[in-house]
Design an enzyme around this catalytic site. Sequence first.
Site, PDB file in Angstrom:
ATOM      1  N   LYS A 228       4.108   4.256  10.920  1.00 23.95           N
ATOM      2  CA  LYS A 228       5.329   3.875  10.212  1.00 23.95           C
ATOM      3  C   LYS A 228       6.556   4.448  10.912  1.00 23.95           C
ATOM      4  O   LYS A 228       7.663   4.045  10.673  1.00 23.95           O
ATOM      5  CB  LYS A 228       5.264   4.301   8.759  1.00 23.95           C
ATOM      6  CG  LYS A 228       5.306   5.785   8.545  1.00 23.95           C
ATOM      7  CD  LYS A 228       5.287   6.061   7.069  1.00 23.95           C
ATOM      8  CE  LYS A 228       5.179   7.552   6.835  1.00 23.95           C
ATOM      9  NZ  LYS A 228       5.012   7.870   5.450  1.00 23.95           N
TER      10      LYS A 228
HETATM   11  N1  GLU Z   1       1.388   9.841   1.487  1.00 25.57           N
HETATM   12  C1  GLU Z   1       0.505   9.682   2.601  1.00 25.57           C
HETATM   13  C2  GLU Z   1       1.153   8.783   3.647  1.00 25.57           C
HETATM   14  O1  GLU Z   1       2.104   8.099   3.355  1.00 25.57           O
HETATM   15  C3  GLU Z   1      -0.825   9.056   2.210  1.00 25.57           C
HETATM   16  C4  GLU Z   1      -1.788  10.070   1.732  1.00 25.57           C
HETATM   17  C5  GLU Z   1      -3.184   9.539   1.484  1.00 25.57           C
HETATM   18  O2  GLU Z   1      -3.407   8.322   1.536  1.00 25.57           O
HETATM   19  O3  GLU Z   1      -4.041  10.352   1.190  1.00 25.57           O
HETATM   20  O4  GLU Z   1       0.717   8.779   4.769  1.00 25.57           O
END
Ligand code: GLU
Length: 496
Positions: free
Chosen positions: A259
Amino acid sequence: MIRVRFAPSPTGPIHLGNARTALFNWLFVRHNGGVFILRIEDTDVTRSDPRYTQLIMDDLRWLGMDWQEGPDVGGPYGPYVQSQRLPIYQDSAEKLLEEGKAYPCYCTQSELEERRKAALARGRPPRYDNRCRNLSEAEKKAFEAEGRKPSLRFLVGSGPATIPPGEKLVFEDMIRGKLEFNLSVLGDFVIMKADGTPSFHMAVVVDDALMKVTHVIRGEDHLSNTPLHILLFEALGFPRPRYAHLPMIAGEEGDLLSKRAGALSIQDYRRQGYLPEALVNYMLLLGWSPGQKQEKIAPEKAVEKFDIHHISKSPAHFDPKKLDWLAEKYLRQADPERLIELIVPLLPEGAKRIERTKLKALVEAVRPGLPNLSQVVKESEWFFKEPVLDEDKIVTLSSDKSQIVLTHVLKTLEELGEGFVHVYNNIIQPLAEKGGLAPKEVMMPLRLALTGSTHGPELVAVISLLGHEGCKRRLRKLIAQIGRLNKNEINILKKT
Ligand code: GLU
């Protein structure tokens, strides 16, 4: 009951990679039955912004995904935004502290950083050296008197006997199969930061446990976090979920697409007028295949066929050309009425009031070969405003053959009144008979004269879209422009 979650951090708009993670979670639940949870991971207050939470939800819905529990729809295990759950993490941390599975660590960020660098310089792994594990009460008091605020670290090896210290942690990944981690390389890790907020690991585990998540489907970039998470699950006395780590997406030059770098955000694709079903179809090919070399597949068929065990282990390759190839197919088949609604905001000012039937005909004529609606608008420019031909094109059109074509077509249009122009009968055939011109010698200059370009939609569509008056106006103007050029000027232009 299967329960999965998509857990984005609202630190920016979602990209193709994150959206694919959401999609595979969604397909998994749709195929097997169960609940899809949307959870917002915003504990990093400096980087999170609630605007992005809304944007992420809009993008997911635009792509056709829905969730049964989430910040906007609620649910039995809410709240679904981590910043609203701080007391919940504090309770769990308290429990670990009381049970001797966590301890306060008084090391400052700069001390940790210094030691990290020193370890690296000596060729050692830069893990925490567990130095605050056995502080006496007096040492703790002394640190506090210095004004140090402790973080809380999990004591690796304090979990239940299922994972004794120094042993390997083994788990079965639904995509990657049996995986082993050597726990002896792991330092005690932070579960609560000095400011009282949970670390990423703590928040994820407590939430997955309390939200009763059964399957964690996430990007492979989280694979190294999974052993830490399993340790925490066990220490907190929760059953561990099953894991599936999706292959990374390699960018065009072999770089990893995340991202933070690489492919466009869903917002960007949306703004460019890609259709959501095309993006969904493309995303599901990033790691999965419906089989038998099939590439175009409707979402409902994908739901029927989806099998998480068939997701590939090797990195998926992001190929914008393939995306466009699929997008073109979807655009070509889309209901024109729907496309009209979508294209209006993309039209240049002044073109927004154009008649719907005209717009529909324009879109239908221009869309073949194009992947998105902003390109349809771009390739329709000739329709919205008369083309300005550069010198090269004027030279081309001033040849004797081209002038015969232009004057013949103008005469034909004048004679036909508003009657239908048959490109072959009315234009090509007479010129082939009288002037000995090949179809290409007729169509090329005519297209160039009417649209300013040598490629574009069918001539019959161009003529009918511009209408007889429009065509005649363009032809007359051009013939006059060429007529004003004397032979000398043309020769000069030809040489330059
Ligand atoms: N918040 C995390 C992220 O955006 C994802 C965490 C997870 O899927 O365990 O990469």
